[in-house]
Design an enzyme around this catalytic site. Structure first.
Site, PDB file in Angstrom:
ATOM      1  N   TYR A 165       0.843  -1.205   0.000  1.00 41.96           N
ATOM      2  CA  TYR A 165       0.000   0.000   0.000  1.00 41.96           C
ATOM      3  C   TYR A 165       0.880   1.258   0.000  1.00 41.96           C
ATOM      4  O   TYR A 165       1.541   1.571   0.999  1.00 41.96           O
ATOM      5  CB  TYR A 165      -0.930   0.042   1.222  1.00 41.96           C
ATOM      6  CG  TYR A 165      -1.930  -1.094   1.305  1.00 41.96           C
ATOM      7  CD1 TYR A 165      -2.297  -1.815   0.171  1.00 41.96           C
ATOM      8  CD2 TYR A 165      -2.526  -1.439   2.512  1.00 41.96           C
ATOM      9  CE1 TYR A 165      -3.211  -2.858   0.242  1.00 41.96           C
ATOM     10  CE2 TYR A 165      -3.449  -2.477   2.591  1.00 41.96           C
ATOM     11  CZ  TYR A 165      -3.783  -3.181   1.454  1.00 41.96           C
ATOM     12  OH  TYR A 165      -4.684  -4.206   1.524  1.00 41.96           O
ATOM     13  N   PRO A 181     -16.021  -3.716   2.280  1.00 42.90           N
ATOM     14  CA  PRO A 181     -17.437  -3.935   2.621  1.00 42.90           C
ATOM     15  C   PRO A 181     -18.375  -2.906   2.001  1.00 42.90           C
ATOM     16  O   PRO A 181     -19.551  -3.177   1.809  1.00 42.90           O
ATOM     17  CB  PRO A 181     -17.453  -3.833   4.150  1.00 42.90           C
ATOM     18  CG  PRO A 181     -16.261  -2.999   4.484  1.00 42.90           C
ATOM     19  CD  PRO A 181     -15.216  -3.364   3.469  1.00 42.90           C
ATOM     20  N   GLY A 191     -16.861   2.571  -1.340  1.00 44.86           N
ATOM     21  CA  GLY A 191     -17.743   3.743  -1.199  1.00 44.86           C
ATOM     22  C   GLY A 191     -19.003   3.653  -2.043  1.00 44.86           C
ATOM     23  O   GLY A 191     -19.966   4.391  -1.824  1.00 44.86           O
TER      24      GLY A 191
HETATM   25  N1  LIG Z   1      -6.269  -8.156   1.088  1.00 46.40           N
HETATM   26  C1  LIG Z   1      -6.514  -7.381   0.057  1.00 46.40           C
HETATM   27  O1  LIG Z   1      -6.206  -7.726  -1.099  1.00 46.40           O
HETATM   28  C2  LIG Z   1      -7.187  -6.050   0.266  1.00 46.40           C
HETATM   29  C3  LIG Z   1      -7.699  -5.350  -0.832  1.00 46.40           C
HETATM   30  C4  LIG Z   1      -8.334  -4.131  -0.614  1.00 46.40           C
HETATM   31  C5  LIG Z   1      -8.435  -3.625   0.681  1.00 46.40           C
HETATM   32  N2  LIG Z   1      -7.902  -4.307   1.743  1.00 46.40           N
HETATM   33  C6  LIG Z   1      -7.965  -3.750   3.112  1.00 46.40           C
HETATM   34  O2  LIG Z   1      -9.291  -3.456   3.430  1.00 46.40           O
HETATM   35  C7  LIG Z   1      -9.410  -2.082   3.824  1.00 46.40           C
HETATM   36  C8  LIG Z   1     -10.793  -1.633   3.472  1.00 46.40           C
HETATM   37  O3  LIG Z   1     -11.051  -1.775   2.055  1.00 46.40           O
HETATM   38  P1  LIG Z   1     -11.720  -0.604   1.289  1.00 46.40           P
HETATM   39  O4  LIG Z   1     -10.978   0.606   1.673  1.00 46.40           O
HETATM   40  O5  LIG Z   1     -11.899  -0.902  -0.113  1.00 46.40           O
HETATM   41  O6  LIG Z   1     -13.147  -0.607   2.040  1.00 46.40           O
HETATM   42  P2  LIG Z   1     -14.488   0.130   1.811  1.00 46.40           P
HETATM   43  O7  LIG Z   1     -14.989   0.359   3.205  1.00 46.40           O
HETATM   44  O8  LIG Z   1     -15.324  -0.644   0.869  1.00 46.40           O
HETATM   45  O9  LIG Z   1     -14.184   1.519   1.103  1.00 46.40           O
HETATM   46  C9  LIG Z   1     -13.553   2.562   1.806  1.00 46.40           C
HETATM   47  C10 LIG Z   1     -13.940   3.895   1.206  1.00 46.40           C
HETATM   48  O10 LIG Z   1     -15.343   4.060   1.318  1.00 46.40           O
HETATM   49  C11 LIG Z   1     -15.651   5.381   1.692  1.00 46.40           C
HETATM   50  N3  LIG Z   1     -16.351   5.347   2.982  1.00 46.40           N
HETATM   51  C12 LIG Z   1     -15.985   4.737   4.119  1.00 46.40           C
HETATM   52  N4  LIG Z   1     -16.915   4.895   5.073  1.00 46.40           N
HETATM   53  C13 LIG Z   1     -17.901   5.640   4.525  1.00 46.40           C
HETATM   54  C14 LIG Z   1     -19.144   6.112   4.994  1.00 46.40           C
HETATM   55  N5  LIG Z   1     -19.575   5.876   6.231  1.00 46.40           N
HETATM   56  N6  LIG Z   1     -19.911   6.839   4.148  1.00 46.40           N
HETATM   57  C15 LIG Z   1     -19.506   7.089   2.889  1.00 46.40           C
HETATM   58  N7  LIG Z   1     -18.340   6.655   2.366  1.00 46.40           N
HETATM   59  C16 LIG Z   1     -17.543   5.924   3.186  1.00 46.40           C
HETATM   60  C17 LIG Z   1     -14.351   6.165   1.797  1.00 46.40           C
HETATM   61  O11 LIG Z   1     -14.168   6.799   0.535  1.00 46.40           O
HETATM   62  P3  LIG Z   1     -13.443   8.260   0.449  1.00 46.40           P
HETATM   63  O12 LIG Z   1     -12.024   7.981   0.735  1.00 46.40           O
HETATM   64  O13 LIG Z   1     -13.709   8.693  -0.960  1.00 46.40           O
HETATM   65  O14 LIG Z   1     -14.101   9.132   1.460  1.00 46.40           O
HETATM   66  C18 LIG Z   1     -13.324   5.068   2.002  1.00 46.40           C
HETATM   67  O15 LIG Z   1     -12.054   5.415   1.502  1.00 46.40           O
HETATM   68  C19 LIG Z   1      -8.225  -1.363   3.151  1.00 46.40           C
HETATM   69  O16 LIG Z   1      -7.860  -0.169   3.806  1.00 46.40           O
HETATM   70  C20 LIG Z   1      -7.176  -2.433   3.287  1.00 46.40           C
HETATM   71  O17 LIG Z   1      -6.607  -2.401   4.594  1.00 46.40           O
HETATM   72  C21 LIG Z   1      -7.315  -5.518   1.554  1.00 46.40           C
END
Ligand SMILES: NC(=O)c1ccc[n+]([C@@H]2O[C@H](COP(=O)([O-])OP(=O)(O)OC[C@H]3O[C@@H](n4cnc5c(N)ncnc54)[C@H](OP(=O)(O)O)[C@@H]3O)[C@@H](O)[C@H]2O)c1
Length: 331
Positions: free
Chosen positions: A58, A196, A200
């Site tokens: 990352y 999850p 976004g």
């Molecule tokens: N193992 C793997 O291959 C892998 C792959 C992907 C991710 N991950 C891990 O999983 C974590 C989470 O994944 P993800 O970031 O894709 O998760 P996500 O929760 O689906 O998306 C996060 C984005 O959603 C928005 N968000 C979050 N809470 C919100 C709310 N209450 N209301 C409106 N928008 C909201 C934000 O966008 P904005 O930034 O635009 O505000 C945030 O950056 C990552 O940080 C990483 O640690 C692991």
């Protein structure tokens, strides 16, 4: 905060984990201030989140560095999860990568050390032997896997063990229900899930597919005609948007915000140990933690499942959302 067991590890992890990808990878996620980064980690800690997820990949280590700095003295009160990229799984590179991660995180051990994606160019036994050395040396507490499919899991367990598998899972991406969850359960692995809110999209922020930023429109749901898409498949945009609208209708009918429902739906699955949320601002973290209080009744869950069934069937069993069935990394 609710805590759940992570497989057979004996670790109790918070039902929500904090995802630190956003902390260090500004190119992908957009800019945020250090004050907001630090405050979002603090908000997660204050809410009882005890699992903080990052990866060497990352922001080329910037996320690990930022997480270590933001945790500071709180490090001993939490569990840190990090990952090695598959191209660094040759024994000498694996050692270098782990030691670099420890240095960037400013810690002497990583609680959960993941293989980020399955690797195919090194015998599993060679990598497993080095991981065992890390455990013996106290550098790693538990070995974990990420994005491993049934065949990958079988090959891994033929020589090693792992306490959990980290996988993509949300209302619009239910591939793991078909084969991967049963394979994990058979091996007693805990399951941590990412994305999850589908980056976004499941917070109901965009009114059409064209409005979604291109970096968040790369998965197998979207057509390969779109920019940044690497999977080479037609996607299932019609099914995706029909499901998205139906989820919106169900949430409006229940008087509930879509983001809360999306998180509560994931948390309602008893096989999931922890749901990793990405939050760049403390308000988002607090908002997402509040979704823990929402319990969806069985009929609402059944409605949501029915609304997303067509997307689930179209995507099939391949949980590598970024590469197509032909070049997928997960088997
Ligand atoms: N193992 C793997 O291959 C892998 C792959 C992907 C991710 N991950 C891990 O999983 C974590 C989470 O994944 P993800 O970031 O894709 O998760 P996500 O929760 O689906 O998306 C996060 C984005 O959603 C928005 N968000 C979050 N809470 C919100 C709310 N209450 N209301 C409106 N928008 C909201 C934000 O966008 P904005 O930034 O635009 O505000 C945030 O950056 C990552 O940080 C990483 O640690 C692991």
């Amino acid at each position: 905060m609710e805590y759940r067991k992570l497989g057979a590890s004996g670790l109790e992890v918070s039902a929500l984990a904090y995802g630190a990808w956003q902390l260090g990878d500004k190119t992908y996620w957009g800019d945020s201030s250090w004050e907001d980064d630090e405050a979002s980690v603090q908000a997660a800690f204050d809410a009882g989140i005890n699992l903080f997820d990052t990866a060497a990949g990352y922001g080329e280590g910037a996320s690990e560095e930022a997480l270590g700095k933001a945790l500071g003295k709180r490090r001993d009160d939490v569990l840190i999860s990090s990952k090695v990229l598959p191209q660094f799984c040759r024994p000498d590179l694996l050692r270098q990568s782990c030691e670099a991660s420890l240095k960037r995180l400013g810690t002497d051990h990583i609680d959960l050390y993941h293989i980020h994606w399955p690797f195919y160019d090194v015998p599993v036994a060679d990598a497993w032997a080095v991981l065992q050395e890390f455990v013996d040396e106290g550098k790693v507490r538990e070995v974990a896997l990420s994005n491993y499919g049934p065949q990958n899991i079988a090959e891994w367990f033929a020589v090693g063990t792992s306490v959990s598998n980290q996988l993509i899972y949300n209302l619009l991406t239910r591939c793991i229900e078909l084969e991967i969850i049963p394979a994990c359960e058979e091996k007693g692995m805990g399951i941590m899930v990412y994305m999850p809110l589908m980056q976004g999209i499941l917070a109901g922020r965009w009114d059409s597919i064209d409005d979604i930023p291109e970096s968040r429109r790369r998965t197998r749901h979207f057509s390969c005609e779109r920019s940044m898409v690497r999977h080479g498949e037609p996607g299932c945009e019609a099914e995706l948007w029909a499901a998205y609208r139906e989820i919106g209708r169900i949430c409006d009918g229940a008087g509930l915000p879509m983001a809360d429902v999306a998180l509560a739906w994931t948390l309602a699955n008893p096989v999931i140990s922890s749901v990793i949320i990405g939050g760049r601002r403390p308000e988002q973290v607090l908002r997402n933690v509040k979704a823990l209080d929402l319990r969806l009744d069985d009929s609402l869950i059944a409605e949501l499942n029915a609304a997303t069934e067509a997307v689930k069937q179209t995507l099939g069993t391949n949980s590598d959302m970024f590469w197509g069935n032909a070049g997928g990394r997960t088997h």
